[in-house]
Design a protein around this motif. Structure first.
Motif, PDB file in Angstrom:
ATOM      1  N   THR A  30       0.831  -1.211   0.000  1.00 21.82           N
ATOM      2  CA  THR A  30       0.000   0.000   0.000  1.00 21.82           C
ATOM      3  C   THR A  30       0.859   1.252   0.000  1.00 21.82           C
ATOM      4  OG1 THR A  30      -1.711  -1.196   1.231  1.00 21.82           O
ATOM      5  CG2 THR A  30      -1.855   1.212   1.230  1.00 21.82           C
ATOM      6  N   LEU A  38      -5.215   2.773  -5.214  1.00 24.07           N
ATOM      7  CA  LEU A  38      -5.954   2.318  -4.041  1.00 24.07           C
ATOM      8  C   LEU A  38      -7.454   2.319  -4.285  1.00 24.07           C
ATOM      9  CD1 LEU A  38      -3.998   4.171  -1.199  1.00 24.07           C
ATOM     10  CD2 LEU A  38      -3.855   1.768  -1.819  1.00 24.07           C
ATOM     11  N   PRO A 236      -8.734  10.291   5.171  1.00 25.50           N
ATOM     12  CA  PRO A 236      -7.355   9.817   5.366  1.00 25.50           C
ATOM     13  C   PRO A 236      -6.695   9.441   4.048  1.00 25.50           C
ATOM     14  CG  PRO A 236      -8.937   8.144   6.053  1.00 25.50           C
ATOM     15  CD  PRO A 236      -9.732   9.379   5.759  1.00 25.50           C
ATOM     16  N   GLN A 238      -4.537   6.956   2.682  1.00 25.77           N
ATOM     17  CA  GLN A 238      -4.095   5.636   3.133  1.00 25.77           C
ATOM     18  C   GLN A 238      -2.678   5.306   2.681  1.00 25.77           C
ATOM     19  OE1 GLN A 238      -5.730   4.134   5.262  1.00 25.77           O
ATOM     20  NE2 GLN A 238      -7.836   4.862   5.086  1.00 25.77           N
ATOM     21  N   ASN A 239      -2.277   5.781   1.505  1.00 31.89           N
ATOM     22  CA  ASN A 239      -0.925   5.480   1.054  1.00 31.89           C
ATOM     23  C   ASN A 239       0.129   6.165   1.919  1.00 31.89           C
ATOM     24  OD1 ASN A 239      -1.938   7.907   0.012  1.00 31.89           O
ATOM     25  ND2 ASN A 239      -0.444   7.946  -1.635  1.00 31.89           N
ATOM     26  N   VAL A 241      -0.419   7.068   5.129  1.00 27.94           N
ATOM     27  CA  VAL A 241      -0.496   6.393   6.430  1.00 27.94           C
ATOM     28  C   VAL A 241       0.335   5.113   6.399  1.00 27.94           C
ATOM     29  CG1 VAL A 241      -2.031   5.236   8.059  1.00 27.94           C
ATOM     30  CG2 VAL A 241      -2.768   7.357   6.969  1.00 27.94           C
ATOM     31  N   ALA A 242       0.226   4.355   5.310  1.00 23.63           N
ATOM     32  CA  ALA A 242       0.996   3.113   5.200  1.00 23.63           C
ATOM     33  C   ALA A 242       2.495   3.396   5.143  1.00 23.63           C
ATOM     34  CB  ALA A 242       0.553   2.341   3.958  1.00 23.63           C
TER      35      ALA A 242
END
Length: 273
Positions: A30, A38, A236, A238-239, A241-242
């Motif tokens: 991710t 995503l 958010p 997500q990329n 956050v990952a």
């Protein structure tokens, strides 16, 4: 018969390895994707154009290094203090004689069964009352008090050390403090390594206490990762956050790799084998 049995064991170990590494592999996958991948349907299992752009953006969108410094400071202070305090308490339970020692040790171990959520509100009210919120003093105090599980580890290790060492030191004129610092503590490196890894990882990964006691300027990376990466609509990313989470686990992995031999030995020699 030996070869099929060994093959079955290897297959079982490989399956366990895949099971444990699977979530981290998905997290890394991710972190290498762009936002369009995503959201794509059907799912893109592999990034079409992997790169380090998400990692660079994760470092700059928030003050990543600043929050990492806060986490590192808290985790290091707590790990060092709680290791020393737990070692001293474990030495007392293992080698010193006092009335009610077994009862006190049993009460100490029983506190391990208390869920953390039970003490959240009293903890916050106590530190707020004495004006210690938005400071790192609570972690210093927690470290100085020791940890029940670590005290148990040190107590088990010190109980197995030969009594002749202590008797020889007493004959040479050493008191209990010198016996602890000069003889017992240097011999307990395996348990020290175990204690440092466990206490550092507890604090490094803790979300609840920093979110409860610290403001945004003093908070830790664990808290900031939870809500720091959002777009203009508050959704958010997500990329990012990952990517931030992948970098977040590096210090704990590095610490474990450095002292892994002591960690394994300490777990085996402290009554947990």
């Amino acid at each position: 018969m030996v070869f099929p049995r060994r093959s079955a064991v290897y297959m079982l170990l490989v399956g366990a390895l895949v099971l444990f590494l699977g979530p981290f592999a998905w997290l890394l996958d991710t972190a290498l994707k762009d936002p369009s991948e995503l959201r794509a349907l059907p799912i893109h299992w592999w990034p079409h154009h992997p790169g380090l752009g998400n990692f660079r953006e994760a470092l700059t969108q928030i003050d990543y290094l600043g929050y990492a410094r806060n986490s590192l400071m808290i985790a290091t202070i707590y790990a060092v203090l709680v290791t020393l305090a737990s070692a001293w308490a474990g030495y007392g339970f293992a080698r010193l004689q006092a009335p009610g020692k077994r009862l006190i040790f049993s009460v100490l171990l029983s506190t391990m069964m208390l869920p953390q959520v039970l003490t959240l509100i009293p903890t916050y009210l106590l530190f707020a009352k004495i004006h210690l919120t938005n400071t790192y003093v609570p972690w210093v105090l927690w470290g100085l008090c020791g940890a029940p599980y670590l005290i148990f580890l040190f107590r088990q290790f010190f109980s197995n050390m030969p009594k002749e060492l202590e008797e020889a030191a007493i004959v040479d004129g050493c008191g209990q403090i010198r016996i602890f610092w000069r003889i017992f503590l240097p011999q307990s490196w395996p348990v020290i390594a175990t204690s440092l890894i466990l206490s550092f990882s507890w604090t490094w990964g803790d979300y609840i206490a920093p979110a409860l006691l610290l403001d945004d300027a003093h908070t830790t990376l664990a808290v900031k990762l939870a809500y720091g990466y959002v777009n203009e609509h508050g959704s958010p990313l997500q990329n990012l956050v990952a990517a931030g989470a992948v970098m977040y686990v590096v210090p704990v992995l590095a610490l474990f790799l450095i002292v892994q031999r002591g960690f394994v030995t300490g777990s085996a020699t402290s009554g947990l084998k």
